[in-house]
Design a protein around this motif. Structure first.
Motif, PDB file in Angstrom:
ATOM      1  N   THR A  72       9.685  15.540  -6.852  1.00 57.34           N
ATOM      2  CA  THR A  72       8.940  14.525  -5.788  1.00 57.34           C
ATOM      3  C   THR A  72       9.962  13.543  -5.821  1.00 57.34           C
ATOM      4  OG1 THR A  72       7.726  13.597  -7.456  1.00 57.34           O
ATOM      5  CG2 THR A  72       6.786  15.415  -6.211  1.00 57.34           C
ATOM      6  N   TYR A 109       2.210  16.669  -8.625  1.00 60.26           N
ATOM      7  CA  TYR A 109       2.679  17.555  -7.843  1.00 60.26           C
ATOM      8  C   TYR A 109       3.994  17.918  -8.123  1.00 60.26           C
ATOM      9  CZ  TYR A 109      -0.853  15.026  -5.257  1.00 60.26           C
ATOM     10  OH  TYR A 109      -2.150  14.579  -4.595  1.00 60.26           O
ATOM     11  N   GLN A 136      11.193  19.280   0.692  1.00 61.95           N
ATOM     12  CA  GLN A 136      10.541  17.989   0.123  1.00 61.95           C
ATOM     13  C   GLN A 136       9.683  17.142   0.849  1.00 61.95           C
ATOM     14  OE1 GLN A 136      12.130  14.106  -1.642  1.00 61.95           O
ATOM     15  NE2 GLN A 136      12.149  15.533  -3.909  1.00 61.95           N
ATOM     16  N   TRP A 139       6.231  19.139   2.067  1.00 60.16           N
ATOM     17  CA  TRP A 139       5.314  19.412   1.291  1.00 60.16           C
ATOM     18  C   TRP A 139       4.850  18.220   0.669  1.00 60.16           C
ATOM     19  CZ3 TRP A 139       5.752  18.653  -3.714  1.00 60.16           C
ATOM     20  CH2 TRP A 139       6.940  18.601  -4.659  1.00 60.16           C
ATOM     21  N   VAL A 140       5.547  17.204   0.160  1.00 57.46           N
ATOM     22  CA  VAL A 140       4.926  15.762  -0.435  1.00 57.46           C
ATOM     23  C   VAL A 140       3.996  15.343   0.269  1.00 57.46           C
ATOM     24  CG1 VAL A 140       6.722  15.849  -2.201  1.00 57.46           C
ATOM     25  CG2 VAL A 140       6.876  14.504  -0.055  1.00 57.46           C
ATOM     26  N   ARG A 141       4.148  15.451   1.622  1.00 57.68           N
ATOM     27  CA  ARG A 141       3.193  14.663   2.780  1.00 57.68           C
ATOM     28  C   ARG A 141       2.167  15.447   3.246  1.00 57.68           C
ATOM     29  NH1 ARG A 141       8.399  12.636   2.831  1.00 57.68           N
ATOM     30  NH2 ARG A 141       8.635  10.322   2.973  1.00 57.68           N
ATOM     31  N   ALA A 142       2.060  16.673   2.725  1.00 54.04           N
ATOM     32  CA  ALA A 142       0.934  17.732   3.422  1.00 54.04           C
ATOM     33  C   ALA A 142      -0.360  17.303   3.483  1.00 54.04           C
ATOM     34  CB  ALA A 142       1.045  18.972   2.571  1.00 54.04           C
ATOM     35  N   ASP A 145      -4.583  17.384  -2.116  1.00 52.81           N
ATOM     36  CA  ASP A 145      -4.131  18.356  -3.128  1.00 52.81           C
ATOM     37  C   ASP A 145      -3.900  19.813  -2.664  1.00 52.81           C
ATOM     38  OD1 ASP A 145      -3.886  16.010  -4.733  1.00 52.81           O
ATOM     39  OD2 ASP A 145      -5.490  16.586  -6.194  1.00 52.81           O
ATOM     40  N   ILE A 148      -1.154  20.451  -0.492  1.00 52.59           N
ATOM     41  CA  ILE A 148       0.420  20.619  -1.149  1.00 52.59           C
ATOM     42  C   ILE A 148       0.423  21.702  -1.962  1.00 52.59           C
ATOM     43  CG2 ILE A 148       1.446  19.218  -2.840  1.00 52.59           C
ATOM     44  CD1 ILE A 148       0.535  16.794  -1.869  1.00 52.59           C
ATOM     45  N   GLU A 151       1.400  24.270   0.315  1.00 52.76           N
ATOM     46  CA  GLU A 151       2.587  24.448   0.718  1.00 52.76           C
ATOM     47  C   GLU A 151       3.517  24.928  -0.204  1.00 52.76           C
ATOM     48  OE1 GLU A 151       3.895  23.713   3.780  1.00 52.76           O
ATOM     49  OE2 GLU A 151       1.838  23.839   4.414  1.00 52.76           O
ATOM     50  N   LEU A 152       3.310  24.511  -1.668  1.00 51.68           N
ATOM     51  CA  LEU A 152       4.156  25.083  -2.750  1.00 51.68           C
ATOM     52  C   LEU A 152       4.133  26.609  -3.050  1.00 51.68           C
ATOM     53  CD1 LEU A 152       3.216  22.161  -5.221  1.00 51.68           C
ATOM     54  CD2 LEU A 152       5.667  22.555  -4.019  1.00 51.68           C
TER      55      LEU A 152
END
Length: 223
Positions: A72, A109, A136, A139-142, A145, A148, A151-152
């Motif tokens: 992250t 995350y 990055q 997905w970090v701004r999806a 929880d 995210i 997305e992962l």
């Protein structure tokens, strides 16, 4: 600045599906994230789970490079976008260096990302890591929880891991505890206080561009 909390409490919080609210990490002058308190973090009481170092290159290479990074951390993503590929082409693939990647965790995350990256084993780890850093900013701004996590999972699916395998990996509480304990032990032993941090034959370096990195490596290789 993101503060490290005692590892046992950290693991329990993550397992419960929650997180913790921390202030924003401080950017260092060299381009990294500050991790105050790493050297004084408390000893882990996590489950006895063996965590494997992820390694590229010749294990018997004359120079060892260890990267400490967070999935992250935007500075880590930038390193992998601007320096890593040249490093791999000119030093890792040519057998000049042994490259070791070790995860650092700022938040839940980053741990989830690590569990996904490791889900495919050593063969898929670095490929998934590249996808993690490339995407990055998305997905970090999806959002929440669940978004995210989804997305992962998509990144894991792109790497050829099945949904059932990914769900099993994300639900592995022993692995989670083991990863957090492993990170805490590494960060304390090697005095890791920001990301990315590099150990080149045991000597600590902060974030570098390719020209500076290659100059250090060439000097080490010439010794």
């Amino acid at each position: 600045m993101k503060r490290i909390i005692p590892v046992a409490a950290l693991a329990l919080t993550l397992i419960a599906g929650g997180g913790w609210l921390l202030s924003q990490p401080r950017t260092t002058a060299s381009g990294g994230f500050d991790l105050p308190g790493a050297a004084s973090a408390q000893e882990s009481t996590a489950a006895d789970v063996e965590i494997t170092d992820m390694v590229q290159g010749d294990v018997n290479a004359p120079v060892e490079v260890v990267e400490y990074a967070s999935f992250t951390c935007p500075h880590c993503a930038n390193f992998h976008a601007t320096v890593y590929d040249q490093l791999k082409e000119n030093y890792i693939d040519t057998g000049k260096i042994k490259f070791v990647y070790r995860e650092v965790y700022f938040d839940k995350y980053g741990v989830w990302a690590s569990m996904i990256a490791r889900c495919g084993g050593p063969e898929k780890f670095f490929g998934i890591t590249g996808l993690m850093y490339k995407g990055q900013s998305e997905w970090v701004r999806a959002g929440a929880d669940g978004a995210i996590a989804d997305e992962l999972r998509k990144i894991g699916l792109l790497a050829g891991i099945t949904k059932d395998q990914l769900d099993t990996c994300l639900a592995d509480s022993d692995q989670l505890r083991g990863l957090v304990a492993w990170y805490q032990e590494n960060a304390t032993r090697d005095d890791v206080t920001s990301t990315p941090t590099f150990l080149i034959d045991g000597k600590k370096y902060s974030n570098m561009n390719y020209a500076d990195f290659s100059a250090v490596l060439d000097e080490k290789l010439g010794e």
